[in-house]
Design an enzyme around this catalytic site. Structure first.
Site, PDB file in Angstrom:
ATOM      1  N   GLY A 209      -1.135   1.261  -1.140  1.00 32.86           N
ATOM      2  CA  GLY A 209      -1.882   1.405  -2.389  1.00 32.86           C
ATOM      3  C   GLY A 209      -0.944   1.323  -3.573  1.00 32.86           C
ATOM      4  O   GLY A 209       0.065   0.623  -3.520  1.00 32.86           O
ATOM      5  N   SER A 210      -1.277   2.072  -4.627  1.00 27.27           N
ATOM      6  CA  SER A 210      -0.517   1.951  -5.876  1.00 27.27           C
ATOM      7  C   SER A 210       0.748   2.800  -5.849  1.00 27.27           C
ATOM      8  O   SER A 210       0.859   3.750  -5.065  1.00 27.27           O
ATOM      9  CB  SER A 210      -1.390   2.382  -7.051  1.00 27.27           C
ATOM     10  OG  SER A 210      -1.538   3.785  -7.027  1.00 27.27           O
ATOM     11  N   GLY A 214       1.217   6.470  -4.213  1.00 28.95           N
ATOM     12  CA  GLY A 214       2.185   6.460  -3.118  1.00 28.95           C
ATOM     13  C   GLY A 214       3.260   7.520  -3.310  1.00 28.95           C
ATOM     14  O   GLY A 214       3.644   8.217  -2.370  1.00 28.95           O
ATOM     15  N   GLU A 232       3.557   1.217   1.347  1.00 28.44           N
ATOM     16  CA  GLU A 232       3.425  -0.207   1.017  1.00 28.44           C
ATOM     17  C   GLU A 232       2.733  -0.252  -0.329  1.00 28.44           C
ATOM     18  O   GLU A 232       1.526  -0.010  -0.407  1.00 28.44           O
ATOM     19  CB  GLU A 232       2.574  -0.865   2.121  1.00 28.44           C
ATOM     20  CG  GLU A 232       2.754  -2.334   2.210  1.00 28.44           C
ATOM     21  CD  GLU A 232       4.212  -2.695   2.355  1.00 28.44           C
ATOM     22  OE1 GLU A 232       4.732  -3.271   1.390  1.00 28.44           O
ATOM     23  OE2 GLU A 232       4.836  -2.386   3.388  1.00 28.44           O
ATOM     24  N   CYS A 266      -1.815  -7.254  -3.333  1.00 35.19           N
ATOM     25  CA  CYS A 266      -0.481  -6.831  -3.770  1.00 35.19           C
ATOM     26  C   CYS A 266       0.466  -8.021  -3.766  1.00 35.19           C
ATOM     27  O   CYS A 266       1.516  -7.987  -4.392  1.00 35.19           O
ATOM     28  CB  CYS A 266       0.044  -5.683  -2.924  1.00 35.19           C
ATOM     29  SG  CYS A 266       0.055  -6.004  -1.188  1.00 35.19           S
TER      30      CYS A 266
HETATM   31  C1  UN1 Z   1      -2.035  -7.435   0.333  1.00 31.82           C
HETATM   32  O1  UN1 Z   1      -1.864  -8.223  -0.574  1.00 31.82           O
HETATM   33  O2  UN1 Z   1      -2.449  -6.293   0.098  1.00 31.82           O
HETATM   34  O3  UN1 Z   1       0.274 -12.357   2.675  1.00 31.82           O
HETATM   35  C2  UN1 Z   1      -1.781  -7.842   1.742  1.00 31.82           C
HETATM   36  C3  UN1 Z   1      -0.861 -12.064   2.318  1.00 31.82           C
HETATM   37  C4  UN1 Z   1      -1.790 -11.376   3.290  1.00 31.82           C
HETATM   38  C5  UN1 Z   1      -1.664  -9.899   3.222  1.00 31.82           C
HETATM   39  C6  UN1 Z   1      -1.667  -9.341   1.842  1.00 31.82           C
HETATM   40  N1  UN1 Z   1      -1.538 -11.868   4.615  1.00 31.82           N
HETATM   41  O4  UN1 Z   1      -1.234 -12.263   1.196  1.00 31.82           O
END
Ligand code: UN1
Length: 483
Positions: A209-210, A214, A232, A266
């Site tokens: 998350g953020s 986190g 993450e 993300c």
């Molecule tokens: C995320 O962006 O939260 O590489 C995960 C990727 C994906 C997973 C992203 N397989 O963009």
């Protein structure tokens, strides 16, 4: 316990499901049940655990279209991307199941005769997982499958925006043979997440998350005792485009990287660092493509960009765009919040937005937006471009587009990020390699890949001396050549 609704972000009046919000007492009950079930599960041979995970993958694969629709309805991802989300969970099951028959540790020759030395892995007990809504099937799978293979029980607290997807994922696991008590699902908002992070019965906490949340989760988790905490967090991912790049490829990559999942990944491409020699024509092509993207109901095949997760998120993104404009930044495409999209009453959309002539020190070039907003910075010198890539607090993914192999590898070597792409956008990680980032993006753990299991297990080093006498390492070590 109180209940809450999960709604379709495209039409918030449409309820996807109603769920009970767990309180701290419910979390406690879940941890106890998972703790009991874990003892039995840990006694199951690892290849047999792997077989259950393989079956879960098969169940998910068999339901891919129905699950993809649910993902679209509950979190607003367009159908093809929702399918990718489910496929990622299938791939993860496949990969983790294979690990059940692969090396489980390392062995080294002992320095002493008649002595063996190796490592193995042991479960942590119960893992507490807090997962986001943007990969509502994939991310629970990235955490649950390796944790199960390692022999753990699980309490999963998915985002309040994706409880139905989490239910569907867990149902597939149960159908495959994961014991019901072993995998506990608790729903709700901050209370169950906080209770899980500090629960003394939880041996590892895994959070996606953020950054601010986190940090709080990690601090709380460490307060009640040292334990594994894997984080993450965010990204501010950049794509460097050199003057010699294949611009057709760049345009396709930018559109997918920046506006896929309405920029709510993300790994979204958030900064385009382009050589001024080609910036003008490239920006024209990108803005034309961005403006042509069709906003709409994510469940319809013609839609390119779905809604953002809710009104508050849309307003936050609009605020970022307004602040950029106030700093004098020009909007070359998009920029508006839309609530008039056909068939999507009450849904909030953000037009794919391109901000040009942005400088590295502008806030919009430094902070994660988590929306369909691309900032364009013009920099010609490769080392300067790399320095700008590295100048933010995040280090998740980055990309470089060039036909020059030397420039590409120079960038690969010097970019400070967990994942670097050459001639491909910043999204698109595959399961067998580690996923995660440097700096504030995480705390060093990686998901997926052969080492994903490290978040959910502890190493045990084993020495066996079968000489029948005391042999002291470093002291009784025989030496062929007298020292
Ligand atoms: C995320 O962006 O939260 O590489 C995960 C990727 C994906 C997973 C992203 N397989 O963009």
């Amino acid at each position: 316990m109180s209940s809450f609704d999960s709604v379709n972000p495209a039409r918030p009046a449409e309820v996807v499901g109603s769920f009970e919000a767990a309180d701290a007492a419910a979390v406690d009950t879940a941890v106890s049940a998972a703790t009991d079930a874990q003892r039995t599960w840990a006694a199951v041979p690892i290849p047999a655990r792997a077989a259950v995970i393989a079956r879960a993958g098969a169940v998910l694969a068999g339901r891919k279209s129905e699950l993809s629709e649910l993902v679209s309805r509950e979190v607003g991802k367009i159908l093809v991307e929702a399918g990718g989300d489910v496929q990622e969970a299938v791939d993860m099951a496949d990969f983790v199941a294979g690990q059940g028959r692969a090396a489980w540790g390392e062995t080294v020759p002992s320095e002493l005769a008649d002595k063996m030395a190796w490592t193995t892995r042991q479960p942590v007990g119960v893992v507490g997982m807090i997962t986001p809504w943007n990969f509502p099937v994939a991310i629970p799978s990235w955490k649950c499958f390796p944790a199960l293979l390692a022999g753990n029980g699980i309490v999963l607290k998915p985002s309040e925006h994706s409880p139905a997807c989490a239910e569907a994922f867990v149902a597939a696991c149960f159908e495959a043979g994961v014991p019901r008590d072993l995998l506990q699902l608790v729903h709700g908002f901050a209370e169950p997440a906080a209770a899980l992070a500090v629960h003394p019965g939880v041996g590892a906490v895994s959070f996606t998350g953020s950054v601010p949340t986190g940090r709080r989760v990690a601090a709380a988790a460490m307060e009640t005792g040292p334990r594994l905490v894997s984080l993450e967090l965010g990204g501010k991912n950049a794509m460097i485009v050199r003057a010699d790049a294949d611009l057709d490829l760049v345009v396709d990559g930018v559109i997918f990287g920046a506006f896929g999942t309405a920029g709510q990944r993300c790994t979204s491409t958030s900064r385009l660092i382009v050589d001024p020699a080609i910036a003008g024509p490239l920006i024209d092509r990108i803005t034309a493509r961005a403006a042509a993207l069709r906003l709409g109901d994510p469940c319809l095949p013609d839609t390119d960009v779905g809604p953002v997760i809710n009104r508050a998120s849309g307003e936050r993104i609009a605020g970022v765009i307004a602040a950029a404009r106030a700093e004098g930044i020009e909007i070359a495409a998009g920029g508006r919040l839309r609530d008039d999209v056909d068939g999507c009453a009450g849904g909030t959309f953000v037009e794919p937005t391109v901000l040009v002539d942005v400088k590295p020190e502008h806030r919009v070039a430094r902070e994660e937006v988590f929306g369909p907003v691309l900032t364009v910075l013009e920099i010609g010198d490769l080392d300067e471009a790399i320095a700008v890539v590295n100048s933010v607090e995040y280090g998740l993914s980055a990309a470089v587009y060039t036909r020059d192999i030397n420039a590409a590898l120079h960038a690969v070597d010097r970019i400070d990020a967990g994942i670097v792409y050459v001639n491909a956008p910043t999204i698109g990680a595959e399961i067998p390699l580690p996923f995660g980032g440097t700096k504030h993006t995480g705390n060093g753990f990686r998901e997926a890949g052969a080492r994903g299991i490290e978040q959910f297990s502890q190493l045990k080093t084993v020495y066996v001396d079968y000489s029948g006498r005391l042999q002291r390492a470093q002291i009784d070590t025989p030496s062929v050549v007298e020292r």
